[in-house]
Design an enzyme around this catalytic site. Structure first.
Site, PDB file in Angstrom:
ATOM      1  N   LYS A  72       0.860  -1.188   0.000  1.00  0.00           N
ATOM      2  CA  LYS A  72       0.000   0.000   0.000  1.00  0.00           C
ATOM      3  C   LYS A  72       0.889   1.229   0.000  1.00  0.00           C
ATOM      4  O   LYS A  72       1.704   1.426   0.898  1.00  0.00           O
ATOM      5  CB  LYS A  72      -0.912  -0.006   1.232  1.00  0.00           C
ATOM      6  CG  LYS A  72      -1.777   1.241   1.335  1.00  0.00           C
ATOM      7  CD  LYS A  72      -2.813   1.132   2.421  1.00  0.00           C
ATOM      8  CE  LYS A  72      -3.581   2.426   2.555  1.00  0.00           C
ATOM      9  NZ  LYS A  72      -4.621   2.348   3.582  1.00  0.00           N
TER      10      LYS A  72
ATOM     11  N   LYS B 237      -2.198  -1.508  -3.817  1.00  0.00           N
ATOM     12  CA  LYS B 237      -3.060  -0.326  -3.753  1.00  0.00           C
ATOM     13  C   LYS B 237      -2.223   0.927  -3.832  1.00  0.00           C
ATOM     14  O   LYS B 237      -1.223   0.998  -3.117  1.00  0.00           O
ATOM     15  CB  LYS B 237      -3.833  -0.369  -2.437  1.00  0.00           C
ATOM     16  CG  LYS B 237      -4.730   0.814  -2.205  1.00  0.00           C
ATOM     17  CD  LYS B 237      -5.342   0.716  -0.847  1.00  0.00           C
ATOM     18  CE  LYS B 237      -6.123   1.987  -0.616  1.00  0.00           C
ATOM     19  NZ  LYS B 237      -6.540   2.130   0.747  1.00  0.00           N
TER      20      LYS B 237
END
Ligand code: PBG
Length: 327
Positions: free
Chosen positions: A193, A246
């Site tokens: 992330k 992400k």
């Protein structure tokens, strides 16, 4: 000399369908939703047209409609009434996510329920961990995340999805789930992330912008590729069942890399800023929304994602079913 003619196989719709390498399927989608306290609430989020804060009752209706469109799983984010230093509503038995999970399991037992596990929506400082002297502390955060995950499992979540990026949290969550008899609850880790500008609209929606500083001491530097693989490997060692990258669009190389180093399912999160850009352009008539969305989602799948988290899930599922376009 032979003239090579790849165009032969592009001559008709049926030929193109015959040789298509990647197909999108609504079963691959997870639909992120925001749930808040109250009743009969469906409050629009300005920066995310078509996305709302729902109360539990309207959330159930939204999920029913999503199922009719062909969506089979949701990812829940909670909007608490009150925030505090330890984010205590994140792990409260009657917290908003716990209530929503119980209601959804009761009303729509076949719906797959994934819960986001993080403190940032619940802390008054907006960081994803415990803060001391303006530093986000890693190890003191782990028990709170584990407690949050267990409380979601108790409520009935099928998958818990830690999005905080503290080190060792997947192991801590896995251990706590097992110790509490939830060895069947899966962990989808936000493994790679990145500290991204594309979360902007989400932070408006969740009221979770950090009160000081930013998230760069725990989320990843967008410039790094090898580090993403290290993060993913660590989460796999700690027991992750699904690993996520992400955001998606600016990180499709990472999706591909992760696909190549693991046999686990890989998820890509088509985040709020990616959604907002498409909606804004579409509202101005500057882009063909349906084609653009399906092209982006196809790109994520082609890069190697098995699962796509997207706010477009309902509309994309509808487009794929009936009015499908070849993109
Ligand atoms: C919570 C969390 C965030 C998102 C998912 N979980 C925000 C953040 O890290 O700041 C972003 C989702 C999106 O932008 O759609 N940590």
């Amino acid at each position: 000399m032979t003239i090579h003619r790849p165009r032969r196989l592009r001559a008709s719709d049926t030929l193109r369908a015959l040789v298509r390498e990647t197909t999108l399927d609504a079963a691959d989608f997870l639909y992120p939703l925001f749930v808040a306290h109250g009743g009969n609430l469906k409050r629009p989020i300005a920066s995310m047209p078509g996305v709302f804060h729902h109360s539990v009752d309207t959330l159930v209706k939204e999920c029913e409609a999503a199922i009719k469109d062909g969506v089979r799983g949701v990812l829940l984010f909670g909007i608490p009434d009150a925030k505090d230093a330890e984010g205590s509503e994140a792990y409260a038995d009657d917290g908003i996510v716990q209530r929503a999970v119980r209601a959804l399991k009761r009303e729509l037992p076949d719906l797959l329920i994934v819960t986001d596990v993080c403190l940032c929506e619940y802390t008054d400082h907006g960081h994803c961990g415990v803060v001391h002297n303006n530093k986000v502390l890693n190890d003191p955060t782990l028990p709170l995340l584990a407690r949050t995950a267990v409380s979601h499992a108790v409520a009935g979540a099928d998958i818990v999805a830690p999005s905080d990026m503290m080190d060792a949290r997947v192991g801590a969550i896995r251990q706590a789930l097992d110790e509490n008899g939830f060895e069947e609850t899966a962990v989808m880790s936000y493994a790679a992330k990145y500290a991204s500008a594309f979360y902007g609209p989400f932070r408006d929606a969740a009221g979770s912008a950090p009160a000081f500083g930013d998230r760069r001491s725990y989320q990843m530097d967008p410039a790094n590729r090898r580090e993403a693989l290290r993060e993913v490997r660590l989460d796999i060692e700690e027991g992750a069942d699904i690993v996520m990258v992400k955001p998606a669009l600016a990180y499709l190389d990472i999706v591909r890399d992760v696909r190549q180093i693991t046999d686990l399912p890989v998820a890509a999160y088509n985040v709020s800023g990616e959604y907002a850009m498409v909606k804004a352009a579409a509202q101005n008539g500057w882009i063909d929304e349906k084609r653009a969305v399906l092209e982006m989602l196809t790109g994520m799948k082609r890069a190697g994602a098995d699962i796509i988290l997207t706010y477009h899930a309902r509309e994309a599922a509808r487009w794929l079913r009936g009015e499908g376009v070849a993109c």
